[in-house]
Design a protein around this motif. Structure first.
Motif, PDB file in Angstrom:
ATOM      1  N   LYS A  35       0.806  -1.207   0.000  1.00  8.40           N
ATOM      2  CA  LYS A  35       0.000   0.000   0.000  1.00  8.40           C
ATOM      3  C   LYS A  35       0.846   1.265   0.000  1.00  8.40           C
ATOM      4  O   LYS A  35       0.377   2.303  -0.422  1.00  8.40           O
ATOM      5  N   THR A  36       2.062   1.184   0.484  1.00 11.04           N
ATOM      6  CA  THR A  36       2.901   2.370   0.605  1.00 11.04           C
ATOM      7  C   THR A  36       3.473   2.751  -0.755  1.00 11.04           C
ATOM      8  O   THR A  36       4.203   1.983  -1.359  1.00 11.04           O
ATOM      9  N   PRO A  37       3.138   3.956  -1.232  1.00 10.15           N
ATOM     10  CA  PRO A  37       3.713   4.391  -2.508  1.00 10.15           C
ATOM     11  C   PRO A  37       5.203   4.683  -2.360  1.00 10.15           C
ATOM     12  O   PRO A  37       5.679   5.009  -1.279  1.00 10.15           O
ATOM     13  N   THR A  38       5.908   4.578  -3.453  1.00  7.61           N
ATOM     14  CA  THR A  38       7.344   4.839  -3.440  1.00  7.61           C
ATOM     15  C   THR A  38       7.596   6.338  -3.394  1.00  7.61           C
ATOM     16  O   THR A  38       6.699   7.146  -3.628  1.00  7.61           O
ATOM     17  N   LYS A  40       9.262   8.012  -5.498  1.00  9.46           N
ATOM     18  CA  LYS A  40       9.071   8.523  -6.853  1.00  9.46           C
ATOM     19  C   LYS A  40       7.596   8.835  -7.125  1.00  9.46           C
ATOM     20  O   LYS A  40       7.261   9.874  -7.699  1.00  9.46           O
ATOM     21  N   GLU A  41       6.710   7.945  -6.690  1.00 13.40           N
ATOM     22  CA  GLU A  41       5.272   8.165  -6.865  1.00 13.40           C
ATOM     23  C   GLU A  41       4.794   9.360  -6.051  1.00 13.40           C
ATOM     24  O   GLU A  41       3.984  10.165  -6.522  1.00 13.40           O
ATOM     25  N   ILE A  42       5.320   9.483  -4.851  1.00 13.25           N
ATOM     26  CA  ILE A  42       4.929  10.609  -3.990  1.00 13.25           C
ATOM     27  C   ILE A  42       5.375  11.926  -4.607  1.00 13.25           C
ATOM     28  O   ILE A  42       4.603  12.886  -4.683  1.00 13.25           O
ATOM     29  N   MET A  43       6.601  11.963  -5.080  1.00 19.29           N
ATOM     30  CA  MET A  43       7.123  13.199  -5.658  1.00 19.29           C
ATOM     31  C   MET A  43       6.431  13.562  -6.975  1.00 19.29           C
ATOM     32  O   MET A  43       6.437  14.721  -7.387  1.00 19.29           O
ATOM     33  N   ALA A  44       5.833  12.600  -7.630  1.00 15.17           N
ATOM     34  CA  ALA A  44       5.072  12.891  -8.837  1.00 15.17           C
ATOM     35  C   ALA A  44       3.708  13.492  -8.497  1.00 15.17           C
ATOM     36  O   ALA A  44       3.144  14.254  -9.278  1.00 15.17           O
ATOM     37  N   LYS A  45       3.162  13.192  -7.337  1.00 18.20           N
ATOM     38  CA  LYS A  45       1.831  13.646  -6.952  1.00 18.20           C
ATOM     39  C   LYS A  45       1.822  14.940  -6.157  1.00 18.20           C
ATOM     40  O   LYS A  45       0.879  15.709  -6.252  1.00 18.20           O
ATOM     41  N   PRO A  47       4.233  17.771  -5.688  1.00 22.69           N
ATOM     42  CA  PRO A  47       4.906  19.056  -5.890  1.00 22.69           C
ATOM     43  C   PRO A  47       3.958  20.254  -5.942  1.00 22.69           C
ATOM     44  O   PRO A  47       2.815  20.125  -6.354  1.00 22.69           O
ATOM     45  N   LYS A  48       4.497  21.387  -5.529  1.00 27.84           N
ATOM     46  CA  LYS A  48       3.627  22.558  -5.378  1.00 27.84           C
ATOM     47  C   LYS A  48       3.176  23.182  -6.696  1.00 27.84           C
ATOM     48  O   LYS A  48       2.210  23.910  -6.720  1.00 27.84           O
ATOM     49  N   ASP A  49       3.827  22.903  -7.805  1.00 27.96           N
ATOM     50  CA  ASP A  49       3.449  23.530  -9.075  1.00 27.96           C
ATOM     51  C   ASP A  49       2.120  23.007  -9.616  1.00 27.96           C
ATOM     52  O   ASP A  49       1.228  23.781  -9.945  1.00 27.96           O
ATOM     53  N   LYS A  50       1.991  21.679  -9.737  1.00 30.81           N
ATOM     54  CA  LYS A  50       0.803  21.096 -10.354  1.00 30.81           C
ATOM     55  C   LYS A  50       0.138  20.039  -9.480  1.00 30.81           C
ATOM     56  O   LYS A  50      -0.903  19.527  -9.823  1.00 30.81           O
ATOM     57  N   GLY A  51       0.731  19.707  -8.362  1.00 26.94           N
ATOM     58  CA  GLY A  51       0.282  18.575  -7.565  1.00 26.94           C
ATOM     59  C   GLY A  51      -0.728  18.935  -6.489  1.00 26.94           C
ATOM     60  O   GLY A  51      -1.501  19.896  -6.594  1.00 26.94           O
ATOM     61  N   LEU A  52      -0.690  18.147  -5.448  1.00 28.09           N
ATOM     62  CA  LEU A  52      -1.657  18.279  -4.364  1.00 28.09           C
ATOM     63  C   LEU A  52      -1.531  19.590  -3.604  1.00 28.09           C
ATOM     64  O   LEU A  52      -2.533  20.143  -3.155  1.00 28.09           O
ATOM     65  N   TYR A  78       0.251  10.737   1.808  1.00 28.78           N
ATOM     66  CA  TYR A  78       1.549  10.710   1.121  1.00 28.78           C
ATOM     67  C   TYR A  78       2.683  11.130   2.059  1.00 28.78           C
ATOM     68  O   TYR A  78       3.795  10.620   1.953  1.00 28.78           O
ATOM     69  N   GLY A  79       2.418  12.043   2.975  1.00 27.49           N
ATOM     70  CA  GLY A  79       3.435  12.428   3.949  1.00 27.49           C
ATOM     71  C   GLY A  79       3.819  11.279   4.862  1.00 27.49           C
ATOM     72  O   GLY A  79       4.991  11.056   5.157  1.00 27.49           O
ATOM     73  N   GLU A  80       2.821  10.527   5.309  1.00 31.90           N
ATOM     74  CA  GLU A  80       3.093   9.349   6.148  1.00 31.90           C
ATOM     75  C   GLU A  80       3.853   8.291   5.364  1.00 31.90           C
ATOM     76  O   GLU A  80       4.744   7.630   5.889  1.00 31.90           O
ATOM     77  N   ALA A  81       3.491   8.123   4.091  1.00 32.31           N
ATOM     78  CA  ALA A  81       4.173   7.135   3.262  1.00 32.31           C
ATOM     79  C   ALA A  81       5.631   7.533   3.031  1.00 32.31           C
ATOM     80  O   ALA A  81       6.517   6.678   3.003  1.00 32.31           O
TER      81      ALA A  81
END
Length: 85
Positions: A35-38, A40-45, A47-52, A78-81
């Protein structure tokens, strides 16, 4: 003789219980890793420009607090992951 037998029975039960307890803990660790995203997956979701972070900021500025809460919950996940990785 009966006290020795009782001790052996208790030790056997304890060993049996510990075996199943450790198997259950191993299964939980495997589930957590699935269940824990990597990173790389977290950093894709996130970032402050286009992400969460951008979605959260936009929702908060527009006073859409329900949307902000949903995005905040996902961001927390995502922070916990990230901490687990």
């Amino acid at each position: 003789m009966t006290s020795v037998r009782r001790v052996l029975v208790c030790l056997s039960i304890a060993a049996f219980a510990m075996t199943f307890g450790s198997l259950d803990a191993q299964d939980k660790k495997k589930d957590d890793k699935k269940k824990t995203p990597t990173v790389k997956e977290i950093m894709a979701k996130v970032p402050k420009d286009k992400g969460l972070v951008a979605k959260l900021s936009t929702a908060a500025k527009a006073d859409k607090w329900e949307d902000a809460q949903k995005v905040g919950t996902e961001l927390k996940t995502y922070g916990e992951a990230l901490a687990k990785n």
